[in-house]
Design an enzyme around this catalytic site. Structure first.
Site, PDB file in Angstrom:
ATOM      1  N   SER A 179      55.827  46.162  46.530  1.00  0.00           N
ATOM      2  CA  SER A 179      54.525  45.577  46.214  1.00  0.00           C
ATOM      3  C   SER A 179      53.371  46.217  46.973  1.00  0.00           C
ATOM      4  O   SER A 179      52.261  46.259  46.464  1.00  0.00           O
ATOM      5  CB  SER A 179      54.560  44.071  46.474  1.00  0.00           C
ATOM      6  OG  SER A 179      55.055  43.786  47.761  1.00  0.00           O
ATOM      7  N   HIS A 207      56.850  43.409  40.146  1.00  0.00           N
ATOM      8  CA  HIS A 207      55.843  44.402  39.760  1.00  0.00           C
ATOM      9  C   HIS A 207      56.357  45.382  38.709  1.00  0.00           C
ATOM     10  O   HIS A 207      55.660  46.326  38.354  1.00  0.00           O
ATOM     11  CB  HIS A 207      55.359  45.171  40.994  1.00  0.00           C
ATOM     12  CG  HIS A 207      54.716  44.284  42.008  1.00  0.00           C
ATOM     13  ND1 HIS A 207      53.396  43.910  41.942  1.00  0.00           N
ATOM     14  CD2 HIS A 207      55.233  43.644  43.078  1.00  0.00           C
ATOM     15  CE1 HIS A 207      53.119  43.101  42.943  1.00  0.00           C
ATOM     16  NE2 HIS A 207      54.215  42.922  43.656  1.00  0.00           N
ATOM     17  N   LYS A 239      52.024  38.156  37.064  1.00  0.00           N
ATOM     18  CA  LYS A 239      51.466  39.495  37.287  1.00  0.00           C
ATOM     19  C   LYS A 239      51.232  40.133  35.914  1.00  0.00           C
ATOM     20  O   LYS A 239      50.288  39.755  35.240  1.00  0.00           O
ATOM     21  CB  LYS A 239      52.380  40.266  38.228  1.00  0.00           C
ATOM     22  CG  LYS A 239      52.242  39.652  39.636  1.00  0.00           C
ATOM     23  CD  LYS A 239      53.196  40.097  40.682  1.00  0.00           C
ATOM     24  CE  LYS A 239      52.840  39.368  41.986  1.00  0.00           C
ATOM     25  NZ  LYS A 239      53.948  39.250  42.898  1.00  0.00           N
TER      26      LYS A 239
HETATM   27  C1  LIG Z   1      54.275  38.221  43.936  1.00  0.00           C
HETATM   28  C2  LIG Z   1      55.660  38.456  44.367  1.00  0.00           C
HETATM   29  C3  LIG Z   1      56.561  37.386  44.528  1.00  0.00           C
HETATM   30  C4  LIG Z   1      56.117  35.967  44.448  1.00  0.00           C
HETATM   31  O1  LIG Z   1      55.863  35.573  43.139  1.00  0.00           O
HETATM   32  P1  LIG Z   1      54.857  34.356  42.867  1.00  0.00           P
HETATM   33  O2  LIG Z   1      55.155  33.974  41.465  1.00  0.00           O
HETATM   34  O3  LIG Z   1      53.500  34.904  43.086  1.00  0.00           O
HETATM   35  O4  LIG Z   1      55.216  33.285  43.847  1.00  0.00           O
HETATM   36  C5  LIG Z   1      57.867  37.679  44.808  1.00  0.00           C
HETATM   37  N1  LIG Z   1      58.288  38.956  44.973  1.00  0.00           N
HETATM   38  C6  LIG Z   1      57.446  39.998  44.860  1.00  0.00           C
HETATM   39  C7  LIG Z   1      57.962  41.390  45.059  1.00  0.00           C
HETATM   40  C8  LIG Z   1      56.107  39.778  44.569  1.00  0.00           C
HETATM   41  O5  LIG Z   1      55.265  40.803  44.504  1.00  0.00           O
END
Ligand SMILES: *Cc1c(COP(=O)(O)O)cnc(C)c1O
Length: 382
Positions: A179, A207, A239
């Site tokens: 990320s 991602h 995302k």
């Molecule tokens: C954003 C993210 C999460 C958390 O997901 P949310 O739905 O925002 O709680 C978990 N793992 C990774 C790699 C992320 O980038």
């Protein structure tokens, strides 16, 4: 001494180290242009990779869902909160990903805690890439399993960890796309190490889904892997999908185990059914989103060529996450502030999110960006 007195002195210390974090209050929907305090900004700071967070068809599906289902789910999934909309979304995601079953979670953070807690105990161990997302680390801690970490994407290091004898289960866990660095995990090699080392593999593809692989099926599909090599696939819906929530894909046995055991699934209210309807529409757009993904690739190529010409220190990323390594937190904050003065939003990322001395500007690209907007960023960086 009062609690506030103690807290204020800690907050002051944080400020002095350029580690103080502040929220920006948006007065516009999430998009490549946003409004803050009455000013418009060109933003390179969201995870809305496909530009779906304010898509009219998804908005309409959400609205129709509200008319049909009302606002609240009213209960946890195991009581009366699990609607036909949630159920259909699970089935459609499973088909999309090529996995036997899918289970929805209210957020990715909860999914990662629940998976670790449900599958691992004190006698087990979990082996993590050093750059894994914080929620995976927290899941490992919560599970009580022994946590081993290996140097980032280093297969010799992973092999070394797996060579230690173990009595219980071993779960290897990696982000699909990292990320804060934007690079892709070598999933074929990791899957191979897991097979040789008798470990199970979990991939967090928050991602990757929507962005990579055929139809946006994610990093696992991009490597032509599936349930046999990656029996636990987690992804998020806030995302690239532009909505909110998360899922875990796996076998019948895995999903039933999570339903029985994952406390972050059992003891929380189901998301609104209308949100599931919106996500079903988002899934259709993701599947049909080759044009968006191709445009994103063009933007990524253009940005990297432009940044290289400026002599900026790019990271090894072929994804819409294109961080510029800065080093000191104070410098990253100062640069971010200067960009903001010229109308461009790029978030500085500092420790503990990234390692000490590796503060960066995390630039993210969206399919809604135009080349002209990207050129504005490059000019401002220059
Ligand atoms: C954003 C993210 C999460 C958390 O997901 P949310 O739905 O925002 O709680 C978990 N793992 C990774 C790699 C992320 O980038």
């Amino acid at each position: 001494m009062s609690i506030d007195h103690l807290l204020l002195s800690e907050l002051d210390k944080r400020r002095a180290q350029s580690l103080y974090r502040q929220r920006r209050v948006l007065s516009s929907p999430q998009d490549v242009e946003v409004e803050i305090d009455g000013e418009r900004y060109l933003s390179f700071s969201s995870n809305d990779y496909l530009g779906l967070a304010n898509h009219p068809e998804i908005v309409e599906a959400f609205q129709q869902g509200l008319s049909r289902w009302g606002t609240g789910s009213g209960a946890a999934h195991l009581i009366t909160g699990h609607s036909a909309a949630h159920h259909a979304l699970e089935e459609e995601l499973a088909e999309f990903l090529g996995y036997p079953r899918v289970l929805l979670f209210s957020s990715g953070y909860q999914a990662n805690l629940g998976i670790h807690q449900a599958l691992l105990g004190r006698k087990d161990r979990t082996v993590h890439d050093r750059l894994n997302h914080a929620s995976l680390l927290d899941g490992a801690k919560l599970s009580g399993a022994k946590l081993l970490r290996y140097a980032h994407s280093d297969m010799n290091a992973l092999e070394g960890r797996l060579a230690d004898p173990a009595s219980g289960r071993t779960l290897v866990v990696t982000d699909g796309v990292f990320s804060m660095d934007g690079d892709t995990a070598p999933l074929a090699a990791i899957a191979n190490e897991c097979r040789c080392g008798g470990a199970s593999l979990m991939v967090d593809d928050a991602h990757g889904v929507g962005v990579h692989g055929p139809q946006g099926r994610g990093t696992v599909a991009k490597f032509e892997l599936g349930p046999a090599e990656v029996p636990i696939l987690m992804g998020t819906l806030g995302k690239a999908f532009g909505v909110s929530g998360a899922f875990v894909a796996g076998s019948e046995a895995l999903i039933e185990t999570l339903i029985q055991q994952a406390r972050t699934y059992i003891y929380t209210t189901a998301t609104p059914p209308a949100q599931a309807e919106a996500t079903r529409k988002a899934l259709q757009l993701v599947k049909a989103g080759d044009e968006r993904r191709e445009w994103l690739q063009q933007l990524i190529g253009h940005f990297r060529r432009g940044a290289q010409q400026l002599g900026l220190s790019l990271m090894n990323s072929a994804t819409p996450i294109q961080p510029l390594l800065i080093g000191e937190s104070a410098d990253a904050v100062r640069l971010s502030e200067r960009l903001q003065k010229s109308g461009i939003l790029v978030a500085p990322i500092r420790p503990p999110t990234v390692a000490e001395g590796s503060a960066r500007l995390r630039i993210t690209l969206s399919a809604n960006h135009s080349m002209a907007q990207l050129d504005r960023l490059l000019e401002a960086l220059q």
